[in-house]
Design a protein around this motif. Structure first.
Motif, PDB file in Angstrom:
ATOM      1  N   ALA A  15       0.831  -1.211   0.000  1.00 19.92           N
ATOM      2  CA  ALA A  15       0.000   0.000   0.000  1.00 19.92           C
ATOM      3  C   ALA A  15       0.859   1.251   0.000  1.00 19.92           C
ATOM      4  N   ARG A  16       1.965   1.234   0.742  1.00 19.59           N
ATOM      5  CA  ARG A  16       2.816   2.425   0.857  1.00 19.59           C
ATOM      6  C   ARG A  16       3.709   2.623  -0.367  1.00 19.59           C
ATOM      7  N   THR A  17       4.155   1.525  -0.983  1.00 17.59           N
ATOM      8  CA  THR A  17       5.066   1.647  -2.121  1.00 17.59           C
ATOM      9  C   THR A  17       4.363   1.630  -3.461  1.00 17.59           C
ATOM     10  N   GLY A  18       3.158   1.055  -3.514  1.00 17.75           N
ATOM     11  CA  GLY A  18       2.393   1.048  -4.761  1.00 17.75           C
ATOM     12  C   GLY A  18       2.726  -0.083  -5.699  1.00 17.75           C
ATOM     13  N   SER A  19       3.540  -1.055  -5.256  1.00 18.71           N
ATOM     14  CA  SER A  19       3.870  -2.180  -6.135  1.00 18.71           C
ATOM     15  C   SER A  19       4.448  -3.319  -5.317  1.00 18.71           C
ATOM     16  N   THR A  20       4.373  -4.533  -5.883  1.00 20.97           N
ATOM     17  CA  THR A  20       4.998  -5.670  -5.211  1.00 20.97           C
ATOM     18  C   THR A  20       6.513  -5.562  -5.269  1.00 20.97           C
ATOM     19  N   MET A  21       7.031  -4.953  -6.329  1.00 19.97           N
ATOM     20  CA  MET A  21       8.478  -4.773  -6.428  1.00 19.97           C
ATOM     21  C   MET A  21       8.967  -3.817  -5.349  1.00 19.97           C
ATOM     22  N   GLY A  22       8.252  -2.719  -5.171  1.00 16.94           N
ATOM     23  CA  GLY A  22       8.629  -1.762  -4.134  1.00 16.94           C
ATOM     24  C   GLY A  22       8.555  -2.374  -2.751  1.00 16.94           C
ATOM     25  N   ALA A  23       7.500  -3.171  -2.508  1.00 18.13           N
ATOM     26  CA  ALA A  23       7.358  -3.816  -1.208  1.00 18.13           C
ATOM     27  C   ALA A  23       8.463  -4.841  -0.978  1.00 18.13           C
ATOM     28  N   ALA A  24       8.824  -5.571  -2.033  1.00 16.81           N
ATOM     29  CA  ALA A  24       9.891  -6.565  -1.906  1.00 16.81           C
ATOM     30  C   ALA A  24      11.194  -5.913  -1.473  1.00 16.81           C
ATOM     31  N   ARG A  48     -10.778  -8.284  -3.409  1.00 21.24           N
ATOM     32  CA  ARG A  48      -9.606  -7.577  -3.906  1.00 21.24           C
ATOM     33  C   ARG A  48      -9.343  -6.355  -3.031  1.00 21.24           C
ATOM     34  N   LEU A  49      -8.067  -6.095  -2.757  1.00 20.06           N
ATOM     35  CA  LEU A  49      -7.686  -4.956  -1.922  1.00 20.06           C
ATOM     36  C   LEU A  49      -7.080  -3.814  -2.728  1.00 20.06           C
ATOM     37  N   PHE A  50      -6.700  -4.107  -3.971  1.00 16.40           N
ATOM     38  CA  PHE A  50      -6.062  -3.117  -4.827  1.00 16.40           C
ATOM     39  C   PHE A  50      -6.701  -3.108  -6.208  1.00 16.40           C
ATOM     40  N   ASP A  51      -6.670  -1.958  -6.852  1.00 18.33           N
ATOM     41  CA  ASP A  51      -6.950  -1.855  -8.278  1.00 18.33           C
ATOM     42  C   ASP A  51      -5.621  -1.938  -9.010  1.00 18.33           C
ATOM     43  N   ARG A  52      -5.551  -2.803 -10.023  1.00 14.78           N
ATOM     44  CA  ARG A  52      -4.326  -2.950 -10.799  1.00 14.78           C
ATOM     45  C   ARG A  52      -4.366  -1.981 -11.967  1.00 14.78           C
ATOM     46  N   VAL A  53      -3.475  -0.995 -11.964  1.00 14.14           N
ATOM     47  CA  VAL A  53      -3.381   0.012 -13.022  1.00 14.14           C
ATOM     48  C   VAL A  53      -1.973  -0.053 -13.592  1.00 14.14           C
ATOM     49  N   GLY A  54      -1.827  -0.794 -14.703  1.00 15.80           N
ATOM     50  CA  GLY A  54      -0.498  -1.029 -15.234  1.00 15.80           C
ATOM     51  C   GLY A  54       0.301  -1.834 -14.216  1.00 15.80           C
ATOM     52  N   LYS A  55       1.467  -1.340 -13.866  1.00 11.36           N
ATOM     53  CA  LYS A  55       2.301  -1.993 -12.856  1.00 11.36           C
ATOM     54  C   LYS A  55       2.026  -1.468 -11.445  1.00 11.36           C
ATOM     55  N   ARG A  56       1.125  -0.516 -11.349  1.00  8.74           N
ATOM     56  CA  ARG A  56       0.828   0.088 -10.050  1.00  8.74           C
ATOM     57  C   ARG A  56      -0.326  -0.630  -9.369  1.00  8.74           C
ATOM     58  N   LEU A  57      -0.242  -0.736  -8.063  1.00  8.11           N
ATOM     59  CA  LEU A  57      -1.317  -1.266  -7.232  1.00  8.11           C
ATOM     60  C   LEU A  57      -1.860  -0.125  -6.385  1.00  8.11           C
ATOM     61  N   ILE A  58      -3.127   0.210  -6.606  1.00  9.17           N
ATOM     62  CA  ILE A  58      -3.747   1.348  -5.924  1.00  9.17           C
ATOM     63  C   ILE A  58      -4.847   0.829  -5.000  1.00  9.17           C
ATOM     64  N   LEU A  59      -4.798   1.217  -3.739  1.00  5.86           N
ATOM     65  CA  LEU A  59      -5.806   0.765  -2.766  1.00  5.86           C
ATOM     66  C   LEU A  59      -7.215   1.067  -3.237  1.00  5.86           C
ATOM     67  N   ASN A  60      -8.105   0.076  -3.164  1.00  5.32           N
ATOM     68  CA  ASN A  60      -9.522   0.344  -3.398  1.00  5.32           C
ATOM     69  C   ASN A  60     -10.204   0.578  -2.048  1.00  5.32           C
ATOM     70  N   ASP A  61     -11.522   0.647  -2.036  1.00  7.79           N
ATOM     71  CA  ASP A  61     -12.218   0.954  -0.786  1.00  7.79           C
ATOM     72  C   ASP A  61     -12.015  -0.129   0.271  1.00  7.79           C
ATOM     73  N   ASN A  62     -11.956  -1.395  -0.161  1.00 10.99           N
ATOM     74  CA  ASN A  62     -11.700  -2.468   0.797  1.00 10.99           C
ATOM     75  C   ASN A  62     -10.287  -2.361   1.374  1.00 10.99           C
ATOM     76  N   GLY A  63      -9.336  -2.038   0.497  1.00 10.23           N
ATOM     77  CA  GLY A  63      -7.958  -1.893   0.946  1.00 10.23           C
ATOM     78  C   GLY A  63      -7.780  -0.755   1.925  1.00 10.23           C
ATOM     79  N   ARG A  64      -8.461   0.374   1.646  1.00  7.97           N
ATOM     80  CA  ARG A  64      -8.352   1.521   2.561  1.00  7.97           C
ATOM     81  C   ARG A  64      -8.925   1.187   3.926  1.00  7.97           C
ATOM     82  N   ALA A  65     -10.018   0.414   3.941  1.00  6.34           N
ATOM     83  CA  ALA A  65     -10.622   0.024   5.220  1.00  6.34           C
ATOM     84  C   ALA A  65      -9.677  -0.881   6.009  1.00  6.34           C
ATOM     85  N   LEU A  66      -8.984  -1.790   5.304  1.00  9.11           N
ATOM     86  CA  LEU A  66      -8.073  -2.701   5.992  1.00  9.11           C
ATOM     87  C   LEU A  66      -6.803  -2.002   6.453  1.00  9.11           C
TER      88      LEU A  66
END
Length: 303
Positions: A15-24, A48-66
């Motif tokens: 959520a903070r980095t916006g990608s699995t690569m950044g989180a890794a 689903r907790l994120f919307d997939r936009v290209g290589k970016r992972l953006i929190l959706n409403d479920n993700g923001r709640a979690l």
């Protein structure tokens, strides 16, 4: 399979980095391990907790709640991981404080000096910024509690009224209005016509000045914004502007004769300081002790 802290840590990092690569990179795991853990978490929650936009992972409403729940849970787990005591038997967890600028510079030193006498071994870290930034840090669990001098706009924050502070209007001893203060009160019209120095937007001092003065002056002829009360008081001492600041901020330059406090026809100007912490913040023994210490501290200006 039950949800794990590892999955939540990975989720927060994504959520903070916006990608699995950044989180890794952030948590020193392989990208495949991060992706697998995220997929497992979404499978457990059946959403689903994120919307997939290209290589970016953006929190959706479920993700923001979690995110808020996960951050609070990880913060509490971190308190346990750091251990309750050091090798000498003293509380080891660091107390992280966030202070708005005026409190950090003029109230906190005395507050900490007294606290250190009763808790000599508690590690303390202090972040000083404006009220808006400290409120955001408390909301994000980046600090354990905040000491602020303005309204907190963040959600889910416990706000505790604290000290009462006196605000005064000052100008250089060379300012034309300074020569009138011995003969008559400065009028509201004179205050409206004067040029003012102000703190930046988001500052608790800026909010306090506007709340104190605008009901009576209706408008302020703001000339320059400055990022600290120290800068404002020294600029005011140069002779061109008025400023409304905490009496504790200007005490030294008033005593030296560089600044004059104006006697106006306005009522006494005061503001309230506040203690804040997240409503879901675990109040450790250290944090409860510091809150109690703050509440027992004498007002900057007697109520």
């Amino acid at each position: 399979m039950p949800m794990s802290l590892r999955q939540l840590r990975i989720f927060v990092s994504v959520a903070r980095t916006g990608s699995t690569m950044g989180a890794a990179s952030d948590i020193s795991l392989s990208q495949s391990a991060v992706s697998a853990a995220l997929n497992e978490l979404e499978g457990l929650l059946n959403t689903r907790l994120f919307d997939r936009v290209g290589k970016r992972l953006i929190l959706n409403d479920n993700g923001r709640a979690l995110l808020a729940e996960a951050t609070a849970l990880l913060d509490n787990a971190q308190q346990i991981e750091r251990g309750f005591f050091d090798k000498h038997g003293h509380a080891a967890a660091t107390l992280k404080l966030g202070c708005s600028t005026t409190i950090g510079n003029y109230v906190l030193p005395g507050l900490l000096a007294r606290y250190r006498l009763q808790s000599p071994h508690t590690p303390i870290e202090v972040t000083i910024a404006n009220t808006g930034q400290i409120g955001a840090a408390v909301a994000a669990f980046e600090v354990d509690m905040g000491l602020i001098e303005g309204a907190c706009q963040e959600a889910d924050i416990q706000v505790i009224p604290w000290l009462l502070d006196e605000m005064v209007i000052v100008c250089s001893a060379r300012h034309p209005l300074a020569s009138e203060r011995h003969t008559r009160r400065i009028t509201r019209e004179q205050l409206r016509e004067s040029r003012w120095l102000m703190r930046e937007r988001g500052s608790g001092s800026r909010q306090a000045v506007e709340q104190a003065l605008l009901p009576y002056l209706h408008q302020l002829n703001m000339d320059i914004e400055l990022g600290s009360s120290e800068a404002i008081k020294h600029a005011a001492a140069e002779g061109l502007w008025l400023a409304c600041l905490s009496r504790s901020v200007v005490r030294d330059l008033v005593a030296s004769g560089q600044l004059s406090i104006l006697d106006t026809d306005l009522p006494p100007l005061t503001r309230r300081f506040y203690l804040i912490h997240h409503k879901k913040k675990y109040l450790s023994e250290n944090l409860n002790a510091f809150l109690a210490h703050c509440r027992s501290y004498p007002s900057v200006y007697p109520a």
